[in-house]
Every structure is written in C-alpha cells, then in structure tokens.
Design an enzyme around this catalytic site. Sequence first.
Site, PDB file in Angstrom:
ATOM      1  N   GLU A   1      33.726  -3.920   0.274  1.00  0.00           N
ATOM      2  CA  GLU A   1      32.611  -4.724   0.809  1.00  0.00           C
ATOM      3  C   GLU A   1      32.155  -4.178   2.155  1.00  0.00           C
ATOM      4  O   GLU A   1      32.983  -3.842   3.013  1.00  0.00           O
ATOM      5  CB  GLU A   1      33.088  -6.172   0.960  1.00  0.00           C
ATOM      6  N   HIS A   2      30.841  -4.113   2.318  1.00  0.00           N
ATOM      7  CA  HIS A   2      30.225  -3.564   3.535  1.00  0.00           C
ATOM      8  C   HIS A   2      30.665  -2.115   3.767  1.00  0.00           C
ATOM      9  O   HIS A   2      30.773  -1.655   4.903  1.00  0.00           O
ATOM     10  CB  HIS A   2      30.518  -4.456   4.754  1.00  0.00           C
ATOM     11  N   THR A   3      30.953  -1.437   2.692  1.00  0.00           N
ATOM     12  CA  THR A   3      31.275  -0.012   2.755  1.00  0.00           C
ATOM     13  C   THR A   3      30.099   0.833   2.283  1.00  0.00           C
ATOM     14  O   THR A   3      30.017   2.013   2.614  1.00  0.00           O
ATOM     15  CB  THR A   3      32.478   0.304   1.842  1.00  0.00           C
TER      16      THR A   3
ATOM     17  N   SER B   1      23.780 -11.161  -6.690  1.00  0.00           N
ATOM     18  CA  SER B   1      22.756 -10.130  -6.866  1.00  0.00           C
ATOM     19  C   SER B   1      21.657 -10.479  -7.843  1.00  0.00           C
ATOM     20  O   SER B   1      21.196  -9.617  -8.596  1.00  0.00           O
ATOM     21  CB  SER B   1      23.403  -8.823  -7.320  1.00  0.00           C
ATOM     22  N   SER B   2      21.201 -11.723  -7.819  1.00  0.00           N
ATOM     23  CA  SER B   2      20.103 -12.073  -8.731  1.00  0.00           C
ATOM     24  C   SER B   2      18.846 -11.269  -8.386  1.00  0.00           C
ATOM     25  O   SER B   2      18.114 -10.841  -9.281  1.00  0.00           O
ATOM     26  CB  SER B   2      19.807 -13.567  -8.677  1.00  0.00           C
ATOM     27  N   SER B   3      18.594 -11.027  -7.094  1.00  0.00           N
ATOM     28  CA  SER B   3      17.360 -10.312  -6.745  1.00  0.00           C
ATOM     29  C   SER B   3      17.435  -8.843  -7.188  1.00  0.00           C
ATOM     30  O   SER B   3      16.422  -8.266  -7.583  1.00  0.00           O
ATOM     31  CB  SER B   3      17.084 -10.410  -5.245  1.00  0.00           C
TER      32      SER B   3
ATOM     33  N   ASP C   1      24.418  -2.988  -5.108  1.00  0.00           N
ATOM     34  CA  ASP C   1      23.987  -3.948  -6.121  1.00  0.00           C
ATOM     35  C   ASP C   1      23.105  -3.329  -7.210  1.00  0.00           C
ATOM     36  O   ASP C   1      23.280  -3.615  -8.398  1.00  0.00           O
ATOM     37  CB  ASP C   1      23.270  -5.110  -5.439  1.00  0.00           C
TER      38      ASP C   1
ATOM     39  N   GLY D   1      20.916 -16.853  -4.837  1.00  0.00           N
ATOM     40  CA  GLY D   1      21.483 -17.106  -3.511  1.00  0.00           C
ATOM     41  C   GLY D   1      22.992 -17.252  -3.520  1.00  0.00           C
ATOM     42  O   GLY D   1      23.583 -17.683  -2.537  1.00  0.00           O
TER      43      GLY D   1
ATOM     44  N   GLU E   1      13.454  -2.173  -1.622  1.00  0.00           N
ATOM     45  CA  GLU E   1      13.995  -3.351  -0.940  1.00  0.00           C
ATOM     46  C   GLU E   1      13.976  -3.154   0.582  1.00  0.00           C
ATOM     47  O   GLU E   1      13.593  -4.055   1.331  1.00  0.00           O
ATOM     48  CB  GLU E   1      15.415  -3.622  -1.411  1.00  0.00           C
TER      49      GLU E   1
END
Length: 379
Positions: free
Chosen positions: A34-36, A129-131, A175, A125, A163
């Site tokens: 995560e955040h990598t 990763s729905s968007s 994502d 939300g 994006e």
Amino acid sequence: MSPAVQAAAEFRRLHERAPEGVWSAPGRVNLIGEHTDYNDGYVLPFALRHRIAVAASPRADGVLTAVTIGSDGNAQWAIPTSVADLAPDRTGGWAAYPFGVAWVLRQHGFADGADLVITGDVPTGAGLSSSHALQCAVALALLGLADATVPLPELARWIQRSENDFVGVPTGLLDQTASLCCVDSHVLFVDVRSDEQEQIPFDPAAHGLGVLAIDTRVRHSLADSAYGDRRTACERAADLLGVPSLRDATDISGLPEDLLPLARHVVTENARVLRTVDCLRAGSLPLIGAALTESHVSLRDDYLVSCPELDVAVESAVGAGALGARMTGGGFGGTAIALVPVDRDEQVRAAVTSAFAERSFTAPRMFTAVPSPGAGRDY
Ligand code: GLA
C-alpha cells in the site's frame, strides 16, 4: 441480474436499440503493498467479483453521451459533449471519469462519439476502486467500438494519465492495473517500475481460509484527502536521499523527522510484499497473515493513513481469530481485509460487528472477497 445484463437492458430501454457490445471491469482489493505504487514499488492486488459494466454503441456525430444507473434505478446523465471538445476542467463530477478516458484515448487516435450506459455493483467510496473499474470498462468499450487493442499495462498508464490530468487526482497505477490485468483465482504481483507482472495462484479456500472484506462505511474521497500530501512528501524524501524514488532507498536514517516514518513505511512495505510473494510461491498461504497485520501497523503508525474504524476492524478481526488483517486501498476510511479460517468466519464477523456497535460506529458491511477475472468484453 449481473451488471453486464443490466447495462444491456438499460441501454435498450434508454436508446430503443441494442448496444453494439457490453464491457465490464472489476473493483479490487490489494492484498498487500500500500502506498508503494507511486514510489515505483511492488503491489499485490486481486480482482473482486463486483463489476462496473458499460453497454456501448458508436455515434456518427462525434458526441459522447454517458448515463449511470444507480442501485435505486435512477439515471444520472452527463452533459453530452463532442469528443473533440473534451478538455480538463470542462467536466466535473462523476462524468470526469468516463470523459477523461475518452480524452486520453482520443489523444492516441482511438475514441469517437458513442453512447455509454453504465451500471455496476462495486460499492462506491469504499476503497474498492469503483471509479477505476468505471474507467477501465469505459476504456475497453471505446477501444472495442474502434476495433482497437492496446497492451493492458500501457492502457493502465493511459488511464492513470486521464485520472491525474483530467480528473485531477494524483493516484498511482495500482487500481487500473488490477482491474485490467488480474485473472481469476490469482493475485497479481506487479513491479510498478518495470511493469513486470506475475500471476500467482491464490486459493484461500483450498487452505480452509477466506479473505473477509470489512467495509467500514467511512467514506473519504481521494480528491480531498491527504493522499497528494503523502505523495509529495515521498518525492521530497527521495530527493533528499538522492535516489530516483523511495523504491531505491536503503539507509533512510538521515531523513528529517517528518519524512522518516513515511519512508520507513515504503521501504518496509516493499519488503513485506516480497515476503508475501515468497510465501505464496511456496504454497504457504496461511503464513502471510503476520505480514498483513505488520502492514496495517505501519500504515497506522508510520504512514498515518488509517482511521479509528479501520483500526477497530483489524484489531477485532485478529482478536477473534483472523490470521492477519489490514486496511486496503488509500485509507482514511474504506475497507479492511482479514485472512480468516473458514471455521472462525462467523466469530470474526460477530466480533467486528459488536466492536463497531460498542463504539457507536456505523454498522460495517462484510463479504468474502474471492479472486475473480479482470476486465473484458461480456458480449
Ligand atoms: C489508492 C490509489 C492507488 C494507490 C493506493 C494506495 O487506491 O488509487 O494508486 O496509491 O491508494 O496503495
């Protein structure tokens, strides 16, 4: 009814003809890493069975129309816009996601006028990763209408650009890559720097385990979160260390106090991904639990992107018998995952539910996340 079937039915109802095709793309959970991604590091996501579907047909007048059908059946239309006129800052709200994809594809000579009808069951939300599922489904639909294909890792980078530059959110590559490239029953190991990918078999059920997703129902939009600040701080840390990105950092001890914990998270998280991958390659899936919980602690205490609800989800799940648990996605809310022995599933769910109730948190939603197919054409 699956999102793809529903999208086709809604297309027929709204446009009084059948769509030329239906494409869909899944949401994801990130098992670890995560955040990598924006630090050129490693990620390990799998696709969910929840999907966003796009029914589409070409239009001769160069205009792009898009409508999304909510779970309540209500239709929300974007303002129809000529594809040639698409530009950052002209489209706001949800329509920026599909229109941004058309904008970036247009720059590569692909997108043209089309009618898009969008439905789906990826919780919005929730950090699932729905968007991105929406963007990936739209990208495949527009490419499909143009009879074009683009290598998926490259398409993920195009979508990231739409994006970053059109929607205005500085997210990484995790994502889009997950939604486009994951395959059924596998986790996807990605080296973001090189785009190298490895599909690793991932079948928790064969080990008497399941990945329980716990949606805390705390909603935090990435657009107005501290996400961008974290990203900028990581770039500053890499500059100070004189390395291209934190992926390359080894000795971080000279960093100032405000940057040191952030860098420590990135460095240790990359190592945890590699440890997890080693376990999975060796067929030792139950051994990954410790790395998951360590990842959460690092995100909570060093990277500072957790929240009380995520912490309670993780602590109560582990306390009730999960082998490991962590927040997944950007953080500040959204979803946690827990690796749970099937025979403790009910106990873990009950423990999480009552821990939330005791603190008067909104009741969480839970489901077993099963590694599912990535994006593609449905018909
Ligand atoms: C969000 C972003 C991703 C990634 C994660 C954190 O999901 O969209 O690019 O940075 O946060 O791992």
